[in-house]
Design an enzyme around this catalytic site. Structure first.
Site, PDB file in Angstrom:
ATOM      1  N   TYR A 112       1.283  -1.070  -0.231  1.00  0.00           N
ATOM      2  CA  TYR A 112      -0.215   0.452  -0.098  1.00  0.00           C
ATOM      3  C   TYR A 112       0.866   1.113   0.189  1.00  0.00           C
ATOM      4  CZ  TYR A 112      -3.883   3.047   1.049  1.00  0.00           C
ATOM      5  OH  TYR A 112      -5.221   4.339   1.449  1.00  0.00           O
ATOM      6  N   GLY A 145      -2.329   0.402  23.000  1.00  0.00           N
ATOM      7  CA  GLY A 145      -3.278   1.486  22.529  1.00  0.00           C
ATOM      8  C   GLY A 145      -2.864   3.216  22.443  1.00  0.00           C
ATOM      9  N   ASN A 193      -6.765   9.788   8.095  1.00  0.00           N
ATOM     10  CA  ASN A 193      -7.807   8.704   9.275  1.00  0.00           C
ATOM     11  C   ASN A 193      -9.328   8.969   8.566  1.00  0.00           C
ATOM     12  OD1 ASN A 193      -5.012   7.744  10.174  1.00  0.00           O
ATOM     13  ND2 ASN A 193      -6.709   5.564  10.434  1.00  0.00           N
TER      14      ASN A 193
HETATM   15  P1  NAD Z   1     -12.541   2.026  -0.169  1.00  0.00           P
HETATM   16  O1  NAD Z   1     -11.544   0.614   0.267  1.00  0.00           O
HETATM   17  O2  NAD Z   1     -14.630   1.724   0.728  1.00  0.00           O
HETATM   18  O3  NAD Z   1     -12.734   2.673  -1.078  1.00  0.00           O
HETATM   19  C1  NAD Z   1     -12.033   1.744  -2.716  1.00  0.00           C
HETATM   20  C2  NAD Z   1     -12.787   1.979  -3.243  1.00  0.00           C
HETATM   21  O4  NAD Z   1     -11.701   1.478  -4.628  1.00  0.00           O
HETATM   22  C3  NAD Z   1     -13.975   0.685  -3.846  1.00  0.00           C
HETATM   23  O5  NAD Z   1     -14.943   0.764  -4.055  1.00  0.00           O
HETATM   24  C4  NAD Z   1     -12.786  -0.775  -4.178  1.00  0.00           C
HETATM   25  O6  NAD Z   1     -14.111  -2.063  -4.560  1.00  0.00           O
HETATM   26  C5  NAD Z   1     -12.516   0.393  -5.780  1.00  0.00           C
HETATM   27  N1  NAD Z   1     -10.812  -0.582  -6.139  1.00  0.00           N
HETATM   28  C6  NAD Z   1     -10.105  -0.902  -5.199  1.00  0.00           C
HETATM   29  N2  NAD Z   1      -9.323  -1.892  -6.341  1.00  0.00           N
HETATM   30  C7  NAD Z   1      -9.676  -1.252  -7.903  1.00  0.00           C
HETATM   31  C8  NAD Z   1      -9.645  -1.474  -8.693  1.00  0.00           C
HETATM   32  N3  NAD Z   1      -8.090  -2.268  -9.468  1.00  0.00           N
HETATM   33  N4  NAD Z   1      -9.989  -1.075  -9.593  1.00  0.00           N
HETATM   34  C9  NAD Z   1     -11.128  -0.579  -9.570  1.00  0.00           C
HETATM   35  N5  NAD Z   1     -11.895  -0.594  -8.448  1.00  0.00           N
HETATM   36  C10 NAD Z   1     -11.355  -0.483  -7.164  1.00  0.00           C
HETATM   37  O7  NAD Z   1     -11.670   3.240   1.029  1.00  0.00           O
HETATM   38  P2  NAD Z   1     -12.272   4.046   1.412  1.00  0.00           P
HETATM   39  O8  NAD Z   1     -11.447   4.849   2.307  1.00  0.00           O
HETATM   40  O9  NAD Z   1     -13.298   4.828   0.398  1.00  0.00           O
HETATM   41  O10 NAD Z   1     -10.792   5.001   0.177  1.00  0.00           O
HETATM   42  C11 NAD Z   1     -10.362   5.754  -0.891  1.00  0.00           C
HETATM   43  C12 NAD Z   1      -9.353   5.790  -1.127  1.00  0.00           C
HETATM   44  O11 NAD Z   1      -8.881   6.971  -0.162  1.00  0.00           O
HETATM   45  C13 NAD Z   1      -8.228   5.190  -1.479  1.00  0.00           C
HETATM   46  O12 NAD Z   1      -7.736   5.054  -2.623  1.00  0.00           O
HETATM   47  C14 NAD Z   1      -7.363   5.202  -0.544  1.00  0.00           C
HETATM   48  O13 NAD Z   1      -6.238   4.951  -0.492  1.00  0.00           O
HETATM   49  C15 NAD Z   1      -7.586   6.239   0.203  1.00  0.00           C
HETATM   50  N6  NAD Z   1      -6.816   6.660   1.488  1.00  0.00           N
HETATM   51  C16 NAD Z   1      -9.154   6.593   2.717  1.00  0.00           C
HETATM   52  C17 NAD Z   1      -8.436   6.807   4.057  1.00  0.00           C
HETATM   53  C18 NAD Z   1      -9.221   6.453   4.362  1.00  0.00           C
HETATM   54  O14 NAD Z   1      -9.219   6.402   6.076  1.00  0.00           O
HETATM   55  N7  NAD Z   1     -10.235   6.337   4.956  1.00  0.00           N
HETATM   56  C19 NAD Z   1      -7.106   7.068   4.058  1.00  0.00           C
HETATM   57  C20 NAD Z   1      -5.992   7.161   3.240  1.00  0.00           C
HETATM   58  C21 NAD Z   1      -6.188   7.448   2.118  1.00  0.00           C
HETATM   59  N1  UDP Z   2      -6.230  -0.713  15.603  1.00  0.00           N
HETATM   60  C1  UDP Z   2      -6.873  -1.509  17.121  1.00  0.00           C
HETATM   61  N2  UDP Z   2      -8.146  -2.109  16.841  1.00  0.00           N
HETATM   62  C2  UDP Z   2      -8.568  -2.157  16.111  1.00  0.00           C
HETATM   63  C3  UDP Z   2      -7.974  -2.042  14.762  1.00  0.00           C
HETATM   64  C4  UDP Z   2      -6.953  -1.178  14.718  1.00  0.00           C
HETATM   65  O1  UDP Z   2      -6.532  -1.073  18.134  1.00  0.00           O
HETATM   66  O2  UDP Z   2      -9.362  -3.286  15.696  1.00  0.00           O
HETATM   67  C5  UDP Z   2      -6.079   0.275  15.607  1.00  0.00           C
HETATM   68  C6  UDP Z   2      -4.211  -0.436  15.218  1.00  0.00           C
HETATM   69  O3  UDP Z   2      -3.648  -1.031  15.479  1.00  0.00           O
HETATM   70  C7  UDP Z   2      -3.784   1.635  14.814  1.00  0.00           C
HETATM   71  C8  UDP Z   2      -5.458   2.320  15.028  1.00  0.00           C
HETATM   72  O4  UDP Z   2      -6.358   1.254  15.412  1.00  0.00           O
HETATM   73  O5  UDP Z   2      -2.972   1.593  15.355  1.00  0.00           O
HETATM   74  C9  UDP Z   2      -5.295   2.281  13.056  1.00  0.00           C
HETATM   75  O6  UDP Z   2      -5.809   1.102  12.744  1.00  0.00           O
HETATM   76  P1  UDP Z   2      -6.151   1.359  10.944  1.00  0.00           P
HETATM   77  O7  UDP Z   2      -6.694  -0.010  10.864  1.00  0.00           O
HETATM   78  O8  UDP Z   2      -7.529   2.217  12.024  1.00  0.00           O
HETATM   79  O9  UDP Z   2      -5.605   2.308   9.941  1.00  0.00           O
HETATM   80  P2  UDP Z   2      -4.420   2.657  10.024  1.00  0.00           P
HETATM   81  O10 UDP Z   2      -4.532   3.726  10.838  1.00  0.00           O
HETATM   82  O11 UDP Z   2      -3.487   1.894  11.087  1.00  0.00           O
HETATM   83  O12 UDP Z   2      -4.089   2.272   8.893  1.00  0.00           O
END
Ligand code: NAD
Ligand code: UDP
Length: 327
Positions: free
Chosen positions: A149, A211, A178
């Site tokens: 990732y 935690g 996050n």
């Molecule tokens: P999510 O898993 O809910 O959404 C990702 C979407 O991408 C899903 O609908 C999945 O089916 C689709 N997808 C995955 N692989 C694919 C492919 N090869 N082709 C077409 N579609 C594909 O996750 P999210 O939280 O909505 O994240 C959306 C974006 O934001 C991601 O790129 C993620 O890396 C980024 N992001 C999210 C967070 C967060 O905290 N939610 C944090 C950092 C970055």
């Molecule tokens: N975490 C936790 N319990 C859970 C899931 C996650 O304590 O059931 C912790 C995890 O180890 C990390 C933080 O919560 O330190 C955030 O985890 P998450 O998977 O949401 O996203 P990350 O920021 O690690 O990508």
């Protein structure tokens, strides 16, 4: 929105958690929206309410393969975001970020379309600088479990900036921290969904490690507003720009907030900390404040309440997404 020109906007990953909220906002703004998703972690349920909307179109497609469509703007969100999901098939995760970026950038180049990449705070890895600013280059293990990732997203950023330098493409890079809210998958293993699902069922709350590792949680609506503002900045501003809520707290405090807000009888239990789990994470959002006039508005308790209500409804409706979690 005043003075808006209607555009054809593509959202890859549009059936996911953040993508579906972004599609909602774009439709509200009057745009034509093409939602592209392979449903790897997303679901049609997230966008079901949009399918009767004439300006909304859904296409099943995997971004690791080329795509030929006609659009004006591209939000590239396709990629599993939860550690459990992205580590399930790590090779596919890297392909989604890297081949996906190449394909979407190639499309943008042909169309001269503006393209925004959903990057991540994970490009900073387990940071040695705190809070994280955009000029910090990060501390990432390139061979660990999170590398598919982290390094995939880092390479995608490189590709975005090389397409900018080499082909003068209009690019935007958001580093998302996050983010949580309704439509997170109840079983995606992320901390907010895990804790709320556990609390609502009075199950043990699984705190990894002691935690004391920190995160800062942004509500989905705030994040989507940041993405929209970034896309609308002038050509000169590319980012990368951090988008997240700087209200940092230890994971164990999040567990206690969730117990309070749900009135749950759950107990905290400690489980091993996953490998390479970052110990501290918090965005410095001063660039977003200056360049986008953006900052989060929804505080943690308000955002958690909305998210709790959403998961509660899924549980009450025996939604198939929660059934395995209940078993
Ligand atoms: P999510 O898993 O809910 O959404 C990702 C979407 O991408 C899903 O609908 C999945 O089916 C689709 N997808 C995955 N692989 C694919 C492919 N090869 N082709 C077409 N579609 C594909 O996750 P999210 O939280 O909505 O994240 C959306 C974006 O934001 C991601 O790129 C993620 O890396 C980024 N992001 C999210 C967070 C967060 O905290 N939610 C944090 C950092 C970055
Ligand atoms: N975490 C936790 N319990 C859970 C899931 C996650 O304590 O059931 C912790 C995890 O180890 C990390 C933080 O919560 O330190 C955030 O985890 P998450 O998977 O949401 O996203 P990350 O920021 O690690 O990508």
């Amino acid at each position: 929105m005043k003075g808006l020109t209607k555009q054809r906007v593509m959202v890859t990953g549009g059936a996911g958690f953040l993508g579906s909220h972004l599609c909602d906002r774009l439709i509200q703004q009057g745009h034509d929206v093409l939602c592209v998703d392979n449903f790897y972690t997303g679901t049609k349920d997230n966008i079901l309410h949009l399918t009767d909307e004439p300006r909304f179109e859904l296409m099943r497609h995997d971004v690791t393969f080329p795509l030929y469509v006609e659009v004006d703007r591209i939000f590239n969100l396709a990629c599993p975001a939860s550690p459990i999901h992205y580590q399930y098939d790590p090779v596919q995760t890297t392909k989604t970020s890297v081949h996906g970026a190449i394909n979407m950038l190639g499309l943008a180049k042909r169309l001269r379309a503006r393209i925004l990449q959903a990057s991540t705070s994970e490009v900073y890895g387990d940071p040695t600088v705190h809070p994280q600013r955009e000029d910090y280059w990060g501390h990432v293990n390139p061979t660990g479990f999170r590398a598919c990732y982290d390094e995939g997203k880092r390479c995608a950023e490189t590709l975005f900036f090389d397409y900018r330098r080499q082909h003068n493409l209009s690019i935007k890079v958001a580093r998302i921290f996050n983010t949580y809210g309704p439509r997170m998958h109840p079983q995606d293993g992320r901390v907010v969904s895990n804790f709320i699902m556990q609390a609502l069922r009075n199950k043990d709350i699984t705190v990894y490690g002691d935690g004391m590792q920190t995160r800062a949680f942004c509500y989905a609506d705030d994040l989507v507003e940041g993405l929209l503002r970034l896309m609308d900045t002038g050509d000169v501003f590319t980012g990368p720009v951090n988008l997240g809520n700087p209200a940092e707290l230890p994971v164990i405090d999040l567990a206690k907030r969730v117990i309070d807000l749900t009135g749950s009888a759950s107990q905290l239990v400690h489980q091993p900390l996953p490998e390479d789990d970052p110990m501290q994470r918090c965005p410095d959002i001063s660039l977003a404040q200056r360049a986008l006039d953006w900052e989060p508005r929804v505080d943690l308790d308000a955002g958690l309440r909305n998210t709790i209500r959403y998961f509660d409804q899924l549980l009450s409706a025996n939604d198939p997404r929660v059934l395995a979690a209940v078993a």
